[in-house]
Design a protein around this motif. Structure first.
Motif, short mmCIF file in Angstrom:
data_model
loop_
_atom_site.label_atom_id
_atom_site.label_comp_id
_atom_site.label_asym_id
_atom_site.label_seq_id
_atom_site.Cartn_x
_atom_site.Cartn_y
_atom_site.Cartn_z
N PRO A 194 5.99 3.13 10.85
CA PRO A 194 6.58 4.14 10.17
C PRO A 194 5.54 4.68 8.81
O PRO A 194 5.76 5.92 8.50
N THR A 195 4.79 3.73 8.13
CA THR A 195 4.12 4.04 6.95
C THR A 195 3.04 4.79 7.47
O THR A 195 2.60 5.81 6.80
N SER A 196 2.42 4.66 8.71
CA SER A 196 1.29 5.27 9.01
C SER A 196 1.59 6.89 9.85
O SER A 196 0.72 7.65 9.69
N GLY A 197 3.07 7.08 9.59
CA GLY A 197 3.57 8.68 9.72
C GLY A 197 3.72 9.09 8.35
O GLY A 197 4.15 10.71 8.47
N LEU A 198 3.81 8.64 7.28
CA LEU A 198 3.90 9.21 6.06
C LEU A 198 2.77 10.62 5.75
O LEU A 198 1.72 10.03 6.08
N ARG A 199 3.17 11.56 5.03
CA ARG A 199 2.38 12.16 4.64
C ARG A 199 2.79 12.91 3.20
O ARG A 199 3.47 13.91 2.83
N LEU A 200 2.19 12.18 2.25
CA LEU A 200 2.53 12.53 0.79
C LEU A 200 1.57 11.79 0.05
O LEU A 200 0.97 11.02 0.27
N PRO A 201 1.50 12.34 -1.23
CA PRO A 201 0.45 11.74 -2.28
C PRO A 201 0.83 10.32 -2.43
O PRO A 201 1.83 9.82 -2.83
N THR A 202 -0.36 9.37 -2.39
CA THR A 202 -0.07 8.03 -2.46
C THR A 202 -1.49 7.47 -3.21
O THR A 202 -2.33 7.62 -3.08
N LEU A 203 -0.91 6.48 -3.92
CA LEU A 203 -2.12 5.80 -4.65
C LEU A 203 -1.65 4.02 -4.60
O LEU A 203 -0.50 3.85 -4.74
N GLY A 204 -2.47 3.59 -4.00
CA GLY A 204 -2.60 2.12 -3.91
C GLY A 204 -3.28 1.28 -5.08
O GLY A 204 -4.40 1.84 -5.26
N ILE A 205 -2.83 0.48 -5.48
CA ILE A 205 -3.18 -0.59 -6.58
C ILE A 205 -3.24 -1.88 -6.44
O ILE A 205 -2.15 -2.60 -5.49
N ALA A 206 -4.35 -2.67 -6.23
CA ALA A 206 -4.37 -4.12 -6.16
C ALA A 206 -5.13 -4.80 -7.15
O ALA A 206 -5.84 -4.18 -8.17
N GLY A 207 -4.68 -6.10 -7.21
CA GLY A 207 -5.61 -6.88 -8.11
C GLY A 207 -6.50 -7.86 -7.61
O GLY A 207 -6.42 -8.33 -6.77
N SER A 208 -7.71 -8.05 -8.43
CA SER A 208 -8.67 -8.65 -7.73
C SER A 208 -8.26 -10.05 -7.57
O SER A 208 -9.13 -10.83 -6.58
N ASP A 209 -7.51 -10.73 -8.36
CA ASP A 209 -7.11 -12.10 -8.04
C ASP A 209 -5.71 -12.38 -7.55
O ASP A 209 -5.27 -13.52 -7.93
N ASP A 210 -5.26 -11.37 -6.90
CA ASP A 210 -4.03 -11.23 -6.19
C ASP A 210 -4.04 -12.66 -5.25
O ASP A 210 -4.51 -12.11 -4.10
N GLY A 211 -3.06 -13.52 -5.26
CA GLY A 211 -3.11 -14.44 -4.24
C GLY A 211 -2.05 -14.30 -3.14
O GLY A 211 -1.92 -14.83 -2.11
N ALA A 212 -0.94 -13.16 -3.34
CA ALA A 212 -0.05 -12.85 -2.49
C ALA A 212 -0.27 -11.64 -1.74
O ALA A 212 0.04 -11.74 -0.35
N THR A 213 -0.78 -10.76 -2.24
CA THR A 213 -1.25 -9.45 -1.17
C THR A 213 -2.73 -9.12 -1.69
O THR A 213 -2.92 -8.45 -2.68
N PRO A 214 -3.63 -9.82 -1.12
CA PRO A 214 -5.13 -9.66 -1.49
C PRO A 214 -5.49 -8.27 -1.37
O PRO A 214 -4.90 -7.34 -0.69
N PRO A 215 -6.56 -7.76 -2.01
CA PRO A 215 -7.04 -6.25 -2.34
C PRO A 215 -7.09 -5.90 -0.81
O PRO A 215 -6.65 -4.49 -0.60
N ASP A 216 -7.60 -6.40 0.25
CA ASP A 216 -8.13 -5.78 1.49
C ASP A 216 -6.85 -5.50 2.08
O ASP A 216 -6.60 -4.51 2.89
#
Length: 264
Positions: A194-216
């Protein structure tokens, strides 16, 4: 402090800014309440209407019996925005809040015109690890998981500051049933298609030391939406709005400008 009575759940929410301002909605992470955004909001442009809320089983919202589904969490957000007569908001979701953001955008494009997917993913972890976490909470309480959670939430430098103790206390004060209920919601969620079907302005933010949702992982999810942007905040873990509020606020402010939010 205000409560929206939605029937099967009562959600605590707070609104800052002018009543006629363009709406910006925040959904926070697992184990935190709406104070997650306290350091960021004063740094944002004052002309917007900022809406924060505690998801079910967290903060001052009610505690329905678990486990919860992601559909229920998305529906809670949907009904809250309907209750507040919100349309065309910019929705900022962090961690499980980012999953709620994805689900709401798929379901109600009239409510969401732009997304910030912070420290989140279309799918987080595997069901087995979430079931193990749920069982630990049921047997030993959240305290048994607090130290490893702090390691995922924050960089080593921040964990050595007195402020870290405040966030550990916030985690421990969340109802165990609410925390476990939301773990079940994450466990059962895979928004890749479902997310791959979205078409709207989107900004992704990650933390370099995130151990729960790593940047990649965050980058991979953000890239599902054509035209999206991605930014890595260094020296920050899973909650960069806490560790680097100035940089986080600057990113949000620039995104508000880039999307022309409030100018349509």
């Amino acid at each position: 402090m205000q409560i929206a009575d939605l029937g099967d759940v009562q959600l605590h929410y707070r609104i800052d800014g002018p009543s006629d301002g363009a709406p910006v909605v925040f959904a926070n992470s697992l184990g935190t309440d709406l104070r997650l955004w306290d350091q960021v909001l004063p740094l944002l442009p004052p002309r917007f209407r900022y809406i924060r809320y505690d998801k079910r089983g967290h903060g001052l919202s009610s505690l329905p019996s678990g486990p919860y589904s992601m559909g229920a969490l998305v529906r809670d957000a949907e009904r809250l925005l309907d209750h507040l007569q919100v349309r065309d908001c910019l929705f900022v979701g962090l961690s499980i809040g980012g999953m709620i953001a994805q689900g709401l955008a798929v379901k109600r494009l009239d409510q969401v015109r732009a997304l910030v997917l912070s420290n989140t993913a279309a799918k987080i972890g595997i069901p087995e690890q979430w079931q193990e976490r749920i069982q630990t909470i049921k047997t030993h309480g959240i305290e048994a998981l607090a130290d490893p959670i702090m390691e995922r939430w924050f960089s080593r430098a921040f964990r050595n500051t007195p402020e870290c103790a405040l966030w550990r206390n916030m985690l421990l004060r969340q109802p165990a049933e609410g925390y476990a209920g939301c773990c079940a919601a994450i466990s059962g969620t895979d928004f890749f298609t479902p997310t791959s079907g979205l078409r709207l302005p989107t900004l992704g933010i990650a933390g370099s030391d995130d151990g729960a949702t790593p940047p990649d992982l965050v980058r991979e999810t953000t890239a599902l939406i054509p035209g999206s942007k991605f930014h890595l905040i260094r020296k920050a873990g899973h909650l960069p709005c806490v560790e680097q509020p100035e940089e986080y606020a600057a990113l949000l402010t620039q995104f508000l400008t880039d999307t022309g939010h409030g100018q349509i």
